[in-house]
Design a protein around this motif. Structure first.
Motif, PDB file in Angstrom:
ATOM      1  N   ALA A  53     -53.700  69.311  -4.973  1.00 16.55           N
ATOM      2  CA  ALA A  53     -54.066  67.951  -4.563  1.00 16.55           C
ATOM      3  C   ALA A  53     -53.123  66.921  -5.178  1.00 16.55           C
ATOM      4  O   ALA A  53     -52.682  65.982  -4.507  1.00 16.55           O
ATOM      5  CB  ALA A  53     -55.518  67.663  -4.935  1.00 16.55           C
ATOM      6  N   GLU A  54     -52.808  67.108  -6.451  1.00 15.94           N
ATOM      7  CA  GLU A  54     -51.863  66.192  -7.114  1.00 15.94           C
ATOM      8  C   GLU A  54     -50.484  66.287  -6.469  1.00 15.94           C
ATOM      9  O   GLU A  54     -49.812  65.276  -6.249  1.00 15.94           O
ATOM     10  CB  GLU A  54     -51.771  66.525  -8.600  1.00 15.94           C
ATOM     11  N   GLY A  55     -50.065  67.514  -6.161  1.00 15.69           N
ATOM     12  CA  GLY A  55     -48.736  67.723  -5.582  1.00 15.69           C
ATOM     13  C   GLY A  55     -48.588  67.097  -4.212  1.00 15.69           C
ATOM     14  O   GLY A  55     -47.582  66.437  -3.932  1.00 15.69           O
ATOM     15  N   VAL A  56     -49.572  67.268  -3.340  1.00 16.05           N
ATOM     16  CA  VAL A  56     -49.465  66.690  -1.996  1.00 16.05           C
ATOM     17  C   VAL A  56     -49.582  65.171  -2.055  1.00 16.05           C
ATOM     18  O   VAL A  56     -48.943  64.464  -1.284  1.00 16.05           O
ATOM     19  CB  VAL A  56     -50.480  67.319  -1.010  1.00 16.05           C
ATOM     20  N   ARG A  57     -50.373  64.673  -2.978  1.00 14.51           N
ATOM     21  CA  ARG A  57     -50.503  63.226  -3.164  1.00 14.51           C
ATOM     22  C   ARG A  57     -49.135  62.625  -3.521  1.00 14.51           C
ATOM     23  O   ARG A  57     -48.701  61.636  -2.951  1.00 14.51           O
ATOM     24  CB  ARG A  57     -51.529  62.954  -4.267  1.00 14.51           C
ATOM     25  N   ARG A  58     -48.480  63.258  -4.452  1.00 16.19           N
ATOM     26  CA  ARG A  58     -47.158  62.808  -4.911  1.00 16.19           C
ATOM     27  C   ARG A  58     -46.116  62.994  -3.800  1.00 16.19           C
ATOM     28  O   ARG A  58     -45.357  62.080  -3.484  1.00 16.19           O
ATOM     29  CB  ARG A  58     -46.790  63.607  -6.157  1.00 16.19           C
TER      30      ARG A  58
END
Length: 168
Positions: free
Chosen positions: A80-85
């Protein structure tokens, strides 16, 4: 719980979402984009079905993947953090789990993790133990991740994420 409610909450806050999907294979973003006007809030998605895509595209730590496998709470949060970034969204949501027919990484069929991560890293991860066939597990995973995001957007809105930061 509906995708329309999630999109309305995002739009009311002037925020966006991106999805990282494994077992759901694009069903989450399909559900969101089926709603007219979704383009105001949906940035896009990454279907990270393979473990190396989770690592190489979404930035999930390789050691974490080796130690725990792809079906794990921290992996879901990291997705989730990776796709957000990656997609410059305010919120990242993720699904990872075992839809069947066989167990994976020592995890039983129906073991699913869903995550929603917002500005400044706030958010939550939920572990699900789902019953049913492959299609049912995938459908329920979609429902669960959208419900988690809606809860984060509405119930926790006062305590978290009070400023729009464009995912940066």
């Amino acid at each position: 719980m509906s995708a329309a409610a999630v999109l309305a909450a995002l739009e009311a806050r002037g925020q966006t979402v991106a999805a990282a999907e494994s077992l759901t294979g694009g069903l989450v973003v399909a559900e969101l984009t089926a709603v007219a006007g979704a383009s105001r809030s949906v940035r896009g998605s990454v279907t990270a079905y393979a473990t190396d895509v989770k690592r190489d595209v979404l930035g999930v730590d390789g050691e974490l993947l080796r130690a725990r496998g792809a079906v794990d709470a921290e992996v879901a949060r990291s997705m989730a953090e990776g796709v957000r970034r990656l997609l410059a969204a305010d919120w990242g949501i993720a699904t990872t789990g075992v839809a069947g027919p066989d167990a994976q990484d020592g995890k039983a069929v129906g073991t699913v993790f869903v995550a929603a991560v917002g500005p400044r890293g706030s958010g939550d991860v939920r572990e699900l133990s789902l019953n049913g066939d492959r299609a049912g597990i995938r459908r329920e995973s979609v429902r669960a991740v959208l419900a988690l995001l809606l809860r984060e957007l509405t119930e926790n809105a006062g305590a978290k994420d009070t400023e729009h930061d464009g995912g940066n």
